[in-house]
Enzyme design. Sequence first.
Site, PDB file in Angstrom:
ATOM      1  N   ASP A 147       0.827  -1.212   0.000  1.00 56.68           N
ATOM      2  CA  ASP A 147       0.000   0.000   0.000  1.00 56.68           C
ATOM      3  C   ASP A 147       0.861   1.263   0.000  1.00 56.68           C
ATOM      4  O   ASP A 147       0.506   2.268  -0.617  1.00 56.68           O
ATOM      5  CB  ASP A 147      -0.931   0.015   1.219  1.00 56.68           C
ATOM      6  N   LEU A 205     -19.886 -26.796 -24.487  1.00 53.65           N
ATOM      7  CA  LEU A 205     -19.527 -28.212 -24.531  1.00 53.65           C
ATOM      8  C   LEU A 205     -20.753 -29.102 -24.394  1.00 53.65           C
ATOM      9  O   LEU A 205     -21.751 -28.720 -23.765  1.00 53.65           O
ATOM     10  CB  LEU A 205     -18.536 -28.538 -23.405  1.00 53.65           C
ATOM     11  N   LYS A 226     -14.423 -27.951 -13.974  1.00 49.67           N
ATOM     12  CA  LYS A 226     -15.296 -27.044 -14.714  1.00 49.67           C
ATOM     13  C   LYS A 226     -15.771 -25.946 -13.755  1.00 49.67           C
ATOM     14  O   LYS A 226     -16.582 -26.192 -12.865  1.00 49.67           O
ATOM     15  CB  LYS A 226     -16.495 -27.784 -15.301  1.00 49.67           C
ATOM     16  N   CYS A 274     -31.789  -6.345  20.233  1.00 53.49           N
ATOM     17  CA  CYS A 274     -31.417  -7.759  20.118  1.00 53.49           C
ATOM     18  C   CYS A 274     -29.935  -7.879  19.765  1.00 53.49           C
ATOM     19  O   CYS A 274     -29.483  -7.317  18.768  1.00 53.49           O
ATOM     20  CB  CYS A 274     -32.262  -8.436  19.052  1.00 53.49           C
TER      21      CYS A 274
END
Length: 662
Positions: A41, A87, A117, A429
């Site tokens: 960075d 395919l 795949k 909550c």
Amino acid sequence: MKTGEKMDYLKEMKQLRDTLNEHGYRYYVLDNPTISDYEYDHMLRRLEDLEKEHPDEITPDSPTQRVGGRVLTQFESVVHEVPLESLQDVFSPEEVSDFGTRMTEALGGTTYSVEPKVDGLSVALEYRNGTFVRGATRGDGRVGEDVTENLRTIKSIPMVLPEKLPHLIVRGEVYMSHKVFDELNTMRELKGESLFANPRNAAAGSLRQLDSKVAAQRRLDIQIFNLQFCEGREFETHSETLDYLKTQNFKVIPYRVVHTIAQCNEEILDLNEKRDSFPFDMDGAVVKLNNLTDRETLGSTAKSPRWAIAYKYPPEQKPSKVVDIVVQVGRTGVLTPKAVVEPVHLAGTTVTNATLHNQDYITEKDIRIGDTVLVQKAGEIIPEIVSVDLSKRPTDSIPYHLPEQCPVCGAPVSRDIDGAAVRCTGAECPAQLIRNIMHFVSRDAMDIDGVGPAVLQQMIDKALIASPADLYYLEEGAISGLDRMGKKSAQNTMKAIEKSKKNDLSRLLYALGIRQVGAKAGKVLAAHFKTFDAFANTTLDELTEIQDIGPITAQFILEWLASSQSQHLIQRLKDAGVNMEYLEKHVNNHFEGMTFVLTGSLTKFTRQEAAKLVEERGGKAASTVSKKTTYVVAGENAGSKLAKAQELDIPILTEDEFFSML
């Protein structure tokens, strides 16, 4: 500028680009970083500074060009120079063997490449003289869409290749890793946004963003699996092309070359067993002829090449027993039931839990504790229960119902009127804490700058906050020790918290997170009641008489006000000195009865700020153009909305004209 000085900064810029690209390759392609994020960075910041001073010297391979920024109105069509064929799918080892028989009959002896795949989005990447110039989606195989700007943001795609071949086209599969997908959905849940169903949908949606900055934030990745076209080099086998592409800094699909079709079937089974070790979703395995001349000999049908097949893994299903049903409370308060099942091995992993989605799903399949069930991985990712074996059900079993109280905080739960979700109604909550506070501090709510998700999570982890009200009881010394929160940042955060106490009642009403009370409803309610105490003593009849407040919203408001957690939260906010009154604004209403649609990029303010200015003057800011639209304000790169306004002959304002009207 002296020649020597120019040579110095050009040399430094090139050295920084080369070093950063090398470390980017090690990190994003080899997954083997050799320096810290801080060092990377720091170098990137230095390069950004130099490029600001010398913008004419920015090159296509600069890592600063991967952040996105260009906004398109639409994607241009691209005709593929080499078609991106699909395919033929096969679903059994016998069909794989039949493919091998056809190859042997046509060619005699041959070798195969077997590869995972990837379940993603297929693209073609085109290079001229070693430089990335264009990328396009597969589309129908012959015509795709130009998504070059979004592909530039994928850090594992090299912008410049070591070898400067005149023309090169490769094919790959863009995907979103499991880790990024989980992080993205977690953040969307915290923001109250809809979740992506699976990584493939997330990748497809991200790659087709018209704003490349959005694509950059999604951190997509790619696996290169085919060399489509190459000018300047010759190859005999597919494996040679993949090995060459590795030397050109591409992230190449893992493959294995085998000599018999029986070995292909063995490799397909082996890939299935270790599929969870890959960072991407895979929905099968690909078997290809390795020899490129053999491929040319066989050619293609109208739909697919004759020299390759895609084996699709069937969802593996096994019986197990439901030991228990537990309920989790998500960050948005939704109660999600989960079946604890006896361990069973599926698709390469041991499964001990299966999702039950919601009460409707449980009721429909009549799933009970003690049942013998059939378990599979839905989409090869999430284990779920397919069916119940009623013949093995215990005689004393009883139907399962979600609890009527939140298992975390004990508050009553409420079912969505328009859906199957059951939610906790508790304002404090713990399960919903970070999401509730993120909403509370957001720009349209209490607008507390400097309190982002990472800082909030630290505050929660260190038990500094357990409710939105706790923000107003924080001390500077307690937060200055948090990661990336120095003394100055802590002072600024404390100032932002203190400033928010003076916000209008409308912002507070929105910040409280009452269901269906958005920013607009908060303004309507604040203007009507004037004080929170008056709002707290309202009735259903009074609420439903207010314009824009329907009976469902009114019921949600009354339920929220009746909750002991809500009452406790409000009292603590009052004690902290948070404003509870409507602060009337003396702004004229000369936009009353007018509807504005904002489109394109504005320079004097954001669309959100412009919409707020319209509403403060009695007008309405809409998102779509219709016959009821009074004005369309068009900034730069205005697209379909501008065209619609012209079609309907609606007055169009420039940003300066709109500013004058204000």
